[in-house]
Design a protein around this motif. Sequence first.
Motif, PDB file in Angstrom:
ATOM      1  N   ILE A  15      32.275  39.996  36.055  1.00 39.11           N
ATOM      2  CA  ILE A  15      32.688  41.162  35.262  1.00 39.11           C
ATOM      3  C   ILE A  15      31.470  41.967  34.853  1.00 39.11           C
ATOM      4  O   ILE A  15      31.418  43.190  35.016  1.00 39.11           O
ATOM      5  CB  ILE A  15      33.438  40.720  33.982  1.00 39.11           C
ATOM      6  N   VAL A  18      29.732  43.870  37.815  1.00 38.57           N
ATOM      7  CA  VAL A  18      30.486  44.985  38.385  1.00 38.57           C
ATOM      8  C   VAL A  18      30.661  46.104  37.365  1.00 38.57           C
ATOM      9  O   VAL A  18      30.469  47.281  37.676  1.00 38.57           O
ATOM     10  CB  VAL A  18      31.847  44.500  38.913  1.00 38.57           C
ATOM     11  N   LEU A 111      46.078  39.460  30.302  1.00 33.00           N
ATOM     12  CA  LEU A 111      46.015  38.287  31.178  1.00 33.00           C
ATOM     13  C   LEU A 111      44.924  38.522  32.224  1.00 33.00           C
ATOM     14  O   LEU A 111      44.592  39.669  32.542  1.00 33.00           O
ATOM     15  CB  LEU A 111      47.368  38.075  31.864  1.00 33.00           C
ATOM     16  N   LYS A 112      44.405  37.433  32.759  1.00 28.37           N
ATOM     17  CA  LYS A 112      43.267  37.587  33.668  1.00 28.37           C
ATOM     18  C   LYS A 112      43.677  38.174  35.015  1.00 28.37           C
ATOM     19  O   LYS A 112      42.812  38.516  35.821  1.00 28.37           O
ATOM     20  CB  LYS A 112      42.554  36.249  33.842  1.00 28.37           C
ATOM     21  N   ASP A 113      44.978  38.281  35.278  1.00 30.81           N
ATOM     22  CA  ASP A 113      45.429  38.971  36.488  1.00 30.81           C
ATOM     23  C   ASP A 113      44.811  40.359  36.588  1.00 30.81           C
ATOM     24  O   ASP A 113      44.598  40.890  37.675  1.00 30.81           O
ATOM     25  CB  ASP A 113      46.955  39.148  36.462  1.00 30.81           C
ATOM     26  N   LEU A 115      41.989  41.278  36.292  1.00 29.76           N
ATOM     27  CA  LEU A 115      40.660  41.333  36.900  1.00 29.76           C
ATOM     28  C   LEU A 115      40.711  41.785  38.358  1.00 29.76           C
ATOM     29  O   LEU A 115      39.701  42.159  38.929  1.00 29.76           O
ATOM     30  CB  LEU A 115      39.979  39.953  36.811  1.00 29.76           C
ATOM     31  N   ARG A 116      41.927  41.735  38.953  1.00 27.25           N
ATOM     32  CA  ARG A 116      41.987  42.186  40.343  1.00 27.25           C
ATOM     33  C   ARG A 116      41.867  43.712  40.412  1.00 27.25           C
ATOM     34  O   ARG A 116      41.663  44.278  41.461  1.00 27.25           O
ATOM     35  CB  ARG A 116      43.266  41.697  41.015  1.00 27.25           C
ATOM     36  N   ASP A 117      42.014  44.399  39.280  1.00 29.52           N
ATOM     37  CA  ASP A 117      41.870  45.856  39.275  1.00 29.52           C
ATOM     38  C   ASP A 117      40.917  46.234  38.140  1.00 29.52           C
ATOM     39  O   ASP A 117      41.330  46.513  37.021  1.00 29.52           O
ATOM     40  CB  ASP A 117      43.241  46.508  39.076  1.00 29.52           C
ATOM     41  N   LEU A 118      39.602  46.181  38.484  1.00 25.95           N
ATOM     42  CA  LEU A 118      38.609  46.373  37.427  1.00 25.95           C
ATOM     43  C   LEU A 118      38.637  47.782  36.860  1.00 25.95           C
ATOM     44  O   LEU A 118      38.247  47.998  35.716  1.00 25.95           O
ATOM     45  CB  LEU A 118      37.222  46.033  37.943  1.00 25.95           C
TER      46      LEU A 118
END
Lengths: 228, 567
Positions: A15, A18, A111-113, A115-118
Amino acid sequence: MRVIVAEDNFTRDAIADVLGGPPYGLDVIGRASTIADLLRLVDADPPDIVTLDLRMPRVDPRAKPELAGLDAARQIRSAHPGVAILVLSQFDYVPWVEEVVKLGMAVGYQLKDELRDLGRLAEVMRAVAAGEIRIDSTLVARLVSRPRLDGPLDRLTRREREVLGLMAEGLSNAGIAARLVIEQGSVEAHATEIYRKLGISHLGGEVNARVMAVLAFLRSGRTPGFAS
Amino acid sequence: MNWAGMALSAAAGLAVAAAAIWMSVGAVPFPWWVVVPEDEVGVLFLGLGLLVWVRRPVVGRRMALLLVAVAVTWYLPYLQFSANPVVFRLGFWLFYLHIAVLAQVFFAAPHGRLARPAERWLVAGVYATALVTQGMRVLTEDPLVAQGWGSPSAKVSSWAPVGSVLALLLTAVGLALVVQRWRAEPALARRVHSLLWAGYCVVAAVLSANFVGAVLRVSVFTSGILLLCYAVALMQLGAVAAVVALRTDASIQRIVARLLAQLDPSSATRVPLHNALAEALKDPSLTLHYWSAGTREYVDPRGESAPAAAWPGHAVTVVKGPDQQPLAAIGHDPYLLTQPHYRQLLDAVVAASGLALDNARLDAENQAHLRGLLEAEHATRRSIQAVLHDGVQHRLTDIQFLLGQARDTCQDPGVHASLTLIADEVQATARDLRDVVAGIYPVNLHDAGLAAALDRLADLPRSAPLELRVSSSRWPPAVEETAYFVVSEAVGNARKHANATRICVDVETTQDGVLVRVSDDGVGGATFGGRGTGLRGLRDRVAAGGGTLKIAPSAIGTIIEAVLPCA
């Protein structure tokens, strides 16, 4: 925007690296892998926002992680009220979301999901750092679709249900208007209609009071005054 | 002693009384209201003795004989009214003998045996004083004037006041012994003896007044009053002694028979072992601990470790099995060991309850094993949950992150579309895994409580609505864990099999522990013996914590009720 990222694993550096680079250009001023590190960094140089995991080691980075994130969030909020707090978690427990909202404005629970779309995460971080509340849309959608005894949400139109969901995610009327590409005045009209139909009453102007009321309604089907 | 013998004794006793009273008519200096009660004291003791004899022919025999002895010795002074000088002197000599017998009755109650050396010495002292001082008077006084509690005009030797003063001293010593015993005796003994202590104090006071009166040579009228008080006090003490003997000396056989009936597993009136033992030994404070051969320690009936150091104030009787291994330890009032009668009772009760104790011990040991298994299962669930969260879920997050990065930097539209598909699949996997992890163990149960942990169960889309009415109270962790799994299993069953339109969950604290009720309005017909092991497994899970689970009768749907003890 100055950020401290607190995670006890690979995600932390991913994280930080990026988000720190183009196109996001956030100023990552600290990385913490324990609760103690996080508190020390925040005390030394309070950032605009911290992201933290609910489950992290307290002191020793090699120790077993513990559910200490909420305690850390409360400590940061009381010592540095100006620091925005975004929880990034694997746990989809609404009672914990409510604990975070209780801290006041400038908080978020994702939710950490995400993270797939920063790009979206960066947007959420900006909103929270700007003082807004942001609750994970997946969680809210699940609450909205929770089976209910007398189906109170059936009384709402499709558009009203959308507005209710965005209210629960923490968006202001202006934010909802922008998201749905409609006039702010019509959002206010939808909101009034929703309160009337669901019997959600006594809402202050504070966004977090509204989020709490809506979450409580979605959880139990009752307004907070009636929840046991 | 048979009935004929008893009838004969009664007749003989009555004859003695009648003869004595007949001899005394017109010869005593007191008015009728003193004479009549005084004459009846012996008759009363005779009746009490025979009553104890009839009601407690074995254990009450000594006490009965002592009471009859009081009756007979009470009338010995009446021999003074005989014209025969030898009989007259005999009556004079044995004038105070009944007091010695009375002292023996008192200190030997309720079993008729003098258990303590100090009390034996005291009673012997009373006998000696009564016989020696009166004997000396018979030998030294001339002329010997008949005495009825100190006629003020009679000429007496110095042995008379000596006797009175000694009697006063002995009464005081007796009082001291009573106080000492009252202070030293445990609750059970005090309950048995309290009436006697009170009776003794009354008699001691009246007796002392009489002796003082004898020394001061008070008037006939005053000594008549004192004599009347004495007669009434004696009647009272006799009645108390008889009541104590009757109340405490239920026969051992009868107690054991009752105990066996209470422990009969096929009986409808079966009583828990602990309660049955406490009743048989008349000790409500009784404790019961079982020997766990596996862990080599004593455990309580729920299988929890209970070291012997935690039973203060109790004497412990260890019950051994056929192989001399301990089965159980009964903690009881130490008084039981000091009385021969109670010792016999204890032996008999222990022998009679051996089988039941062994069964209860196995139950307690099983309970401990089951609870250990349950704790181990919960611990395993917690650790699987943690491993999945800290390992697999994190890795999936990393993969989601890397996929997102790859997609953002990818120029090829075909690859971009594939990466989007893969990312969606990974997200679906992550969500499924999150549900699995949450199902393995509710990670927020410990810090947020049962109500918050159960909340997530309501989120399953397209299923029957779940109405949670869960108290926000907190209970011991093991109880909350069991309650959580009972609800989650029962709700899962209702969703899968019941075709319900609503499911209600009630969790509240009751007298017996936590009541967990899951009810639905579905097709009903749930049984423990049906397909699958769901309900049976649930029942075992609850039983392992010492609780019960049942399918409650219901007109519609199914009601599952579990009671989880919190103690």
